[in-house]
Write a protein that holds these residues in place. Structure first.
Motif, mmCIF file in Angstrom:
data_model
loop_
_atom_site.group_PDB
_atom_site.id
_atom_site.type_symbol
_atom_site.label_atom_id
_atom_site.label_comp_id
_atom_site.label_asym_id
_atom_site.label_seq_id
_atom_site.Cartn_x
_atom_site.Cartn_y
_atom_site.Cartn_z
ATOM 1 N N LEU A 86 -16.399 -34.413 23.651
ATOM 2 C CA LEU A 86 -15.094 -34.564 24.283
ATOM 3 C C LEU A 86 -14.424 -33.206 24.438
ATOM 4 N N THR A 87 -13.529 -33.119 25.393
ATOM 5 C CA THR A 87 -12.710 -31.919 25.502
ATOM 6 C C THR A 87 -11.624 -31.955 24.438
ATOM 7 N N LYS A 89 -8.414 -31.907 24.817
ATOM 8 C CA LYS A 89 -7.379 -32.858 25.213
ATOM 9 C C LYS A 89 -7.824 -34.287 24.974
ATOM 10 N N GLU A 90 -9.072 -34.605 25.326
ATOM 11 C CA GLU A 90 -9.593 -35.959 25.122
ATOM 12 C C GLU A 90 -9.683 -36.297 23.633
ATOM 13 N N ALA A 91 -10.113 -35.331 22.819
ATOM 14 C CA ALA A 91 -10.233 -35.568 21.382
ATOM 15 C C ALA A 91 -8.875 -35.875 20.760
ATOM 16 N N SER A 93 -6.269 -36.975 22.314
ATOM 17 C CA SER A 93 -5.770 -38.225 22.890
ATOM 18 C C SER A 93 -6.367 -39.435 22.162
ATOM 19 N N VAL A 94 -7.685 -39.426 21.979
ATOM 20 C CA VAL A 94 -8.348 -40.550 21.318
ATOM 21 C C VAL A 94 -7.864 -40.696 19.879
ATOM 22 N N SER A 172 -2.535 -49.294 26.974
ATOM 23 C CA SER A 172 -3.781 -48.628 26.603
ATOM 24 C C SER A 172 -4.794 -49.670 26.147
#
Length: 318
Positions: A86-87, A89-91, A93-94, A172
């Motif tokens: 993951l990037t 930002k994605e990390a 976010s998750v 979500s």
């Protein structure tokens, strides 16, 4: 008022809330002063050493768990998710969806078991001081049953409505998926809370400290080795395994001290059967109430399931 909604507002609200809590506590002490016998300094000094002996492991437990939890949240989990592919930002976010959206739902019912735990600690300490072994055994058995009853109900409710709650409240789908997975934590989390409190009341605060450290170590091991391979699923598995192991250790430890017996048919099968009937009633008679329309509809159906569950459980356990 046209002000931007930022994290700073949440921080300010948290600080104000803590200040209000402290002010209320001091006000209560002023309005209800200690009685004459409670002001004797000699008795306080005499009891200081045994109190500190019990309090230091509890303080160390809270301190170490907070430090390890902060390390997990800040240093380990996001970086391990990045290693999974993951990037940044994605990390973040998750991980934010998991900790700030899904977990609050799972932890909300624990307000009841936390209140039980607050009451169980002094009750267990008093029973031990009075050498009332039978009372301790009864207390442990009742706590075990109540934790199982609540945990099974939460599993049913969150598996049924978890995805709808995540989608409607947080917009979500991922949070809804996390809720349906994490709901299996509930029985073990409640058992660890109540049994750990009884254990502390019996003076085994050092044992509780070690058990929590072991459980946190298991979770960190999953973060280090499972998350880079399986992603956020590895973290969820670690969460489940650590809570299961902690509940097991607490129950075994209390069982050695209190010698309580719990019938698995009454603790698991009967509440499971009551939940099955309640869920069937919800599907059969409440299908006309759509859960995709509003949160009120979900709350209403959750209330119906809870009422049916309590009624049937009371009938089965007679």
């Amino acid at each position: 008022n046209g002000k931007p909604v930022t994290v700073g507002l949440a921080v300010e609200g948290h600080v104000i809330g803590e200040m209000a809590s402290a002010a209320f506590t001091f006000l209560a002490l002023l309005l209800v002063p200690p009685q004459k016998g409670e002001r004797e300094g000699g008795k306080e000094r005499k009891n200081l050493v045994p109190i500190l002996t019990l309090a230091l492991p509890l303080m160390g437990n809270r301190l170490v768990l907070n430090l390890l939890g902060s390390a997990e949240a800040i240093l380990m989990t996001p970086s391990r998710l990045i290693d999974h592919g993951l990037t940044n930002k994605e990390a973040l976010s998750v991980y934010g969806v998991l900790t700030s959206m899904a977990l609050p739902f799972i932890l909300f019912p624990s307000a009841i078991t936390n209140s039980m735990a607050v009451l169980l600690l002094p009750s267990a300490a008093r029973a031990q001081a009075m050498k009332e072994q039978g009372r301790i055994s009864t207390m442990a058995a009742l706590s075990f049953k109540c934790s199982c009853y609540m945990g099974i109900l939460c599993i049913g409710i969150f598996t049924r409505f978890g995805k709808n709650l995540g989608t409607m409240i947080f917009r979500s789908e991922l949070s809804g998926s996390f809720i349906t997975v994490l709901c299996w934590l509930c029985p073990f989390m409640y058992l660890a809370t109540t049994m750990g409190s009884i254990q502390n009341g019996l003076g085994k605060t050092g044992t509780t400290f070690l058990q929590n450290i072991v459980a946190m170590g298991i979770r960190l091991a999953f973060v280090l080795f499972a998350v880079p391979v399986f992603g956020i699923r590895g973290y969820l598995w670690g969460f489940l395994v650590s809570e299961l192991f902690l509940a097991f250790l607490c129950c075994i430890s209390v069982g050695r001290q209190a010698d309580f017996q719990c019938n698995m048919i009454e603790c698991l099968l009967k509440p499971g059967f009551a939940l099955f009937i309640s869920m069937g009633i919800d599907r059969a008679f409440c299908a006309a109430i759509p859960v995709t329309g509003s949160v009120v509809a979900i709350v209403l159906r959750m209330g119906i399931i809870t009422a049916c569950y309590g009624m049937f459980l009371g009938m089965i356990l007679r």
